[in-house]
Design a protein around this motif. Structure first.
Motif, PDB file in Angstrom:
ATOM      1  N   ILE A 184       2.055   3.404 -11.476  1.00  0.00           N
ATOM      2  CA  ILE A 184       3.358   2.961 -10.983  1.00  0.00           C
ATOM      3  C   ILE A 184       3.664   1.676 -11.745  1.00  0.00           C
ATOM      4  O   ILE A 184       3.103   0.615 -11.466  1.00  0.00           O
ATOM      5  N   VAL A 185       4.543   1.757 -12.718  1.00  0.00           N
ATOM      6  CA  VAL A 185       4.662   0.705 -13.726  1.00  0.00           C
ATOM      7  C   VAL A 185       5.200  -0.607 -13.143  1.00  0.00           C
ATOM      8  O   VAL A 185       4.809  -1.690 -13.582  1.00  0.00           O
ATOM      9  N   ILE A 193       4.027  -7.616  -6.147  1.00  0.00           N
ATOM     10  CA  ILE A 193       4.504  -6.547  -5.259  1.00  0.00           C
ATOM     11  C   ILE A 193       3.398  -6.207  -4.268  1.00  0.00           C
ATOM     12  O   ILE A 193       2.249  -6.002  -4.654  1.00  0.00           O
ATOM     13  N   PRO A 194       3.725  -6.121  -2.961  1.00  0.00           N
ATOM     14  CA  PRO A 194       2.693  -5.846  -1.951  1.00  0.00           C
ATOM     15  C   PRO A 194       2.013  -4.500  -2.172  1.00  0.00           C
ATOM     16  O   PRO A 194       2.584  -3.583  -2.768  1.00  0.00           O
ATOM     17  N   PHE A 219       8.600   4.292 -12.580  1.00  0.00           N
ATOM     18  CA  PHE A 219       8.614   2.828 -12.599  1.00  0.00           C
ATOM     19  C   PHE A 219       8.553   2.297 -11.178  1.00  0.00           C
ATOM     20  O   PHE A 219       7.669   1.518 -10.844  1.00  0.00           O
ATOM     21  N   ASP A 220       9.458   2.754 -10.332  1.00  0.00           N
ATOM     22  CA  ASP A 220       9.475   2.239  -8.956  1.00  0.00           C
ATOM     23  C   ASP A 220      10.031   3.286  -7.994  1.00  0.00           C
ATOM     24  O   ASP A 220      10.844   2.970  -7.123  1.00  0.00           O
ATOM     25  N   MET A 221       9.610   4.548  -8.154  1.00  0.00           N
ATOM     26  CA  MET A 221      10.098   5.599  -7.257  1.00  0.00           C
ATOM     27  C   MET A 221       8.973   6.257  -6.469  1.00  0.00           C
ATOM     28  O   MET A 221       9.137   7.371  -5.980  1.00  0.00           O
ATOM     29  N   HIS A 222       7.858   5.576  -6.336  1.00  0.00           N
ATOM     30  CA  HIS A 222       6.783   6.118  -5.507  1.00  0.00           C
ATOM     31  C   HIS A 222       7.050   5.701  -4.059  1.00  0.00           C
ATOM     32  O   HIS A 222       6.256   5.020  -3.420  1.00  0.00           O
ATOM     33  N   VAL A 223       8.204   6.114  -3.555  1.00  0.00           N
ATOM     34  CA  VAL A 223       8.652   5.743  -2.212  1.00  0.00           C
ATOM     35  C   VAL A 223       9.429   6.899  -1.606  1.00  0.00           C
ATOM     36  O   VAL A 223       9.942   7.769  -2.304  1.00  0.00           O
ATOM     37  N   TYR A 224       9.512   6.870  -0.283  1.00  0.00           N
ATOM     38  CA  TYR A 224      10.435   7.740   0.439  1.00  0.00           C
ATOM     39  C   TYR A 224      11.721   6.959   0.669  1.00  0.00           C
ATOM     40  O   TYR A 224      11.698   5.739   0.853  1.00  0.00           O
ATOM     41  N   GLY A 225      12.849   7.662   0.689  1.00  0.00           N
ATOM     42  CA  GLY A 225      14.121   7.029   0.971  1.00  0.00           C
ATOM     43  C   GLY A 225      14.932   7.876   1.933  1.00  0.00           C
ATOM     44  O   GLY A 225      14.805   9.110   1.953  1.00  0.00           O
TER      45      GLY A 225
END
Length: 399
Positions: A184-185, A193-194, A219-225
């Motif tokens: 996760i870049v 970043i926590p 880059f920064d999409m290892h999340v749920y939205g």
């Protein structure tokens, strides 16, 4: 006497109120049956049934809603598995891909393994005659007709945690095994970043000298939205996200622009810092759909990995992976998927999009209720993302 009569009436009233509340609660629980959404849209009359902590759906949902073919197999549908292999050869001209995440001295949950467990896995691979290959070899096999050894294995890690450098890297060096880590870049570029500490670019450059590759985990999409005003969440890389300030959902154009920018930025940073010439991605949560695959094509990201189990042939551009990163199972139990058993017809076997799938359980038809099939196993076989929102009791699917 009057006081006793009053107390009796009061107790009767309390009892009646308790019964009314119990009935109301029971009715409420019945009305709160699980629902299902597909790509953020609620599906009415899906036939979803919850039984024994699992979700089941009828064949009509598979064919009509998911658009898949679903048929009873015949003897001729079983792939010929009678290929004669030398003793100790489990497959040839194929690659098994192992998936890990974190390695820690004291694993805090089942998805993290201890250093000695990981070393046991590498020793098992060696003892059982498996041959770890590099990312370059894998890409050449998938896209260029390159050859791989019998029992070829690609060892992969997700998320780019620093504990990979501390614990996995020394073991890989000891066995002289190549591997790849999908990072996760954003967490590498910004260590503040926590979360679990990520690798540094310097650490990755050092490991590259020992045949360890590093590739895209967004880059920064290892999340749920959130995908709607109700707060139903799905992986950000495959979903049109809800914009609360504007009280609307992203347009398709906005989704494509956001995801393209994120993946392009990740590839740019990997090329700048590590000199990458291969573009490859592991999908966060294993989630992908046709729109995401179209964006990968535009960015020339040709190689991708899911979390679906299986062994890869040269035609499997969407790579299968076997999860080896469990601390609650032995190496033999976890890595047994590298020794595929011959496929046989049984009462639970069905053809799903032309592929033979043997379900762990089928609920037989009874009266007006049709036969029901495990939703998670159907989703895995079709490459769908499946999630569970416990707050709203909603199964979320994305394709």
């Amino acid at each position: 006497m009057k006081s006793q009569h009053y107390v009796l009436k009061l107790l009767t009233l309390i009892t009646m109120l308790s019964l009314i509340m119990a009935c109301s609660t029971d009715l409420g629980s019945k009305s709160a049956a699980p629902s299902i959404t597909l790509n953020g849209e609620k599906i009415e009359n899906s036939g979803l049934v919850q039984k024994d902590d699992a979700m089941y759906i009828p064949a009509s949902f598979i064919t009509d809603t998911l658009g898949a073919t679903f048929e009873t197999p015949e003897e001729g549908d079983v792939e010929a598995g009678s290929e004669e292999l030398a003793e100790g050869v489990y497959y040839t001209n194929k690659v098994g891909v192992l998936m890990y995440h974190a390695v820690m001295e004291d694993p805090t949950d089942g998805s993290i393994i201890a250093p000695e467990q990981f070393r046991d896995h590498l020793q098992w691979l060696k003892d059982e005659g498996f041959n770890p290959i590099s990312m370059e070899q894998y890409v050449a096999f998938i896209h260029e007709g390159g050859e791989v050894p019998d029992n070829a294995v690609l060892i992969t890690f997700d998320d780019g945690y620093e504990n990979f450098y501390t614990y996995a890297y020394p073991a890989l060096k000891e066995f002289n095994y190549p591997a790849v880590n999908f990072v996760i870049v954003s967490g590498v570029d910004d260590p503040s970043i926590p979360g679990i500490k990520k690798l540094s670019w310097d650490q990755m450059r050092e490991m590259k000298e020992h045949n360890i590759a590093f590739h895209n985990h967004t880059f920064d999409m290892h999340v749920y939205g959130a995908v709607n005003a109700e707060g139903i969440e799905q992986p950000a890389a495959i979903s049109n996200l809800y914009l609360p300030d504007e009280k609307r959902v992203e347009t398709d154009e906005e989704y494509i622009a956001r995801v393209t920018e994120d993946l392009s930025k990740a590839e740019q940073r990997l090329e700048e810092e590590l000199g990458n010439t291969i573009r490859a991605i592991a999908f966060p949560y294993g989630a992908y759909n046709e729109r995401l695959l179209g964006i990968l094509d535009e960015l020339d990201i040709k190689t991708s990995f899911t979390v679906k189990p299986g062994i890869n042939t040269s035609e499997d551009a969407l790579g299968f992976r076997i999860n080896g990163g469990r601390s609650d199972k032995t190496a033999e139990e976890l890595l047994a998927g590298l020794k595929p058993e011959p496929v046989e017809l049984n009462d639970n076997a069905m053809l799903l999009n032309g592929k033979l799938v043997s379900f762990s359980k089928i609920i037989e038809a009874k009266g007006d209720q049709p036969a029901l099939y495990p939703l998670r196993e159907v989703s895995n076989a079709l490459g769908l993302f499946i999630g569970w929102d416990s707050a709203t009791k909603t199964v979320t699917l994305a394709q």
